[in-house]
Write an enzyme that holds these catalytic residues in place. Sequence first.
Site, PDB file in Angstrom:
ATOM      1  N   SER A 179      14.594  42.338  27.700  1.00  0.00           N
ATOM      2  CA  SER A 179      14.917  41.124  28.464  1.00  0.00           C
ATOM      3  C   SER A 179      13.991  40.003  28.000  1.00  0.00           C
ATOM      4  O   SER A 179      13.062  39.591  28.705  1.00  0.00           O
ATOM      5  CB  SER A 179      14.768  41.388  29.959  1.00  0.00           C
ATOM      6  OG  SER A 179      15.697  42.358  30.385  1.00  0.00           O
ATOM      7  N   GLY A 181      14.306  36.723  27.466  1.00  0.00           N
ATOM      8  CA  GLY A 181      14.221  35.482  28.230  1.00  0.00           C
ATOM      9  C   GLY A 181      13.350  35.613  29.458  1.00  0.00           C
ATOM     10  O   GLY A 181      12.633  34.676  29.829  1.00  0.00           O
ATOM     11  N   ASP A 182      13.394  36.766  30.121  1.00  0.00           N
ATOM     12  CA  ASP A 182      12.533  37.004  31.281  1.00  0.00           C
ATOM     13  C   ASP A 182      11.063  36.981  30.889  1.00  0.00           C
ATOM     14  O   ASP A 182      10.229  36.333  31.547  1.00  0.00           O
ATOM     15  CB  ASP A 182      12.860  38.360  31.910  1.00  0.00           C
ATOM     16  CG  ASP A 182      14.096  38.324  32.784  1.00  0.00           C
ATOM     17  OD1 ASP A 182      14.221  37.390  33.597  1.00  0.00           O
ATOM     18  OD2 ASP A 182      14.931  39.223  32.657  1.00  0.00           O
ATOM     19  N   SER A 183      10.731  37.706  29.836  1.00  0.00           N
ATOM     20  CA  SER A 183       9.336  37.789  29.423  1.00  0.00           C
ATOM     21  C   SER A 183       8.812  36.435  28.972  1.00  0.00           C
ATOM     22  O   SER A 183       7.667  36.062  29.273  1.00  0.00           O
ATOM     23  CB  SER A 183       9.168  38.818  28.306  1.00  0.00           C
ATOM     24  OG  SER A 183       9.518  40.110  28.776  1.00  0.00           O
ATOM     25  N   GLY A 186       8.111  34.388  32.051  1.00  0.00           N
ATOM     26  CA  GLY A 186       6.876  34.844  32.695  1.00  0.00           C
ATOM     27  C   GLY A 186       5.642  34.371  31.964  1.00  0.00           C
ATOM     28  O   GLY A 186       4.633  33.989  32.586  1.00  0.00           O
TER      29      GLY A 186
END
Length: 421
Positions: A179, A181-183, A186
């Site tokens: 994932s 884009g999530d990382s 963050g």
Amino acid sequence: MTTHSPFASATTDTPQGALDGLRVLELGTLIAGPYCGRLLGDMGADVIKIEAPDRPDPLRDWGQAEGGHQYFWSVHARNKRCVNLDLRTEAGRRIFLDLVATADVVVESFRPGTLERWGVGYDVLRKISPRLVLARVSGYGQTGPYAARPGYASVAEGISGLRHLNGFPGQAPPRIALSLGDSLAGMFAFQGVLAALIARERTGRGQIVDAALTEAALAIQESTVPDYHKTGHVRQPSGTRLDRVAPSNLYRTQDGLWVIIAANQDTLFARLSAAMGRPDLATDPRYATHTARGDHQDELDTLIAEWAAGFPAAELIELLTKFEVVTGPVNTVAEVMADPQFNAREIFVDHVDPSLGPGDTGFDPEPVKGVGVIPKLSETAGGVRWGGPSRPGTHTDEVLTEILGYDADRLAALRDQGTIS
């Protein structure tokens, strides 16, 4: 920064982190916001993760290894104290606001407007703590026509143009098996929190950090925007290489493995030419400059591929390393964990679940390896003090007793009414 008591739940003796003494309240689920919280915890912050009693973070059940849901969780929830608290109730909101008064940072990853609907928006939080930094991680950001939409990494990578750049021309653009884009979101949220904390030292005031998955995926795209704006050029996917950056590709070796060779600078290409026994290539007008190599990229790749195919991977890497050419294998995770470089730098560290006792069943009581704290700081290294607690609410009583001074009777009353569990 606020001074807090030592970590009561620490299971290992790790160096003091750069953010030791900082308190973070983490709201939200899954990856992007919690990844920001994890990075803050890695650097020593006291991260208190708040989950609803009836809705634990779904990440607790995520993972691709059979029975391995706790392994994903153990890494993303490491160094966090897990508290059950229902912010949909008046009693839960009062407790949350009492905790906010002791905190430096709140990280949330709900859809924009959720905190406001609960009556705990930033207008309320900053009255309690004007120095509070609120990190808001969402799919599209807190404003704009898409702000209210739910956002996941896969769509963020697509709408930002990042997914378009992946894969081979003319084929469906694949996603990386992460994932991403999530990382990225963050990490940008973490960066924003650190910047806001430094600004707070000058101004005495906190602020909002507004991190969007879409914008994080857009921010890493090098010169795609100015290239298009000034020339109309739309960068296209280029498979295993970058167009007009040559040679920089992967090549199959005699034993069927892939080796990356990156020699796209003039000096590096001269070294590669020498390693190939073809020093003439470095002065050949077709290959002598960066622009020329870009113009003749296909034929250069063919030439190097034919040469590389005559060596086993290990032998090819050894030869190229001797000539100081940038090179390396395409490793699986099994090979990564056996790699002497990563092991020499002690990258893989134990994660111990603090919520498990010697009589527990259903989870592996032994430590599980995970990637340690990156980057490495020479004086305040931080570390993995414990892995993500597999039991929701592991630290509820500890946190409310230690920070807010609740006694056993008050905890029992809150538990009876469902505010905590």
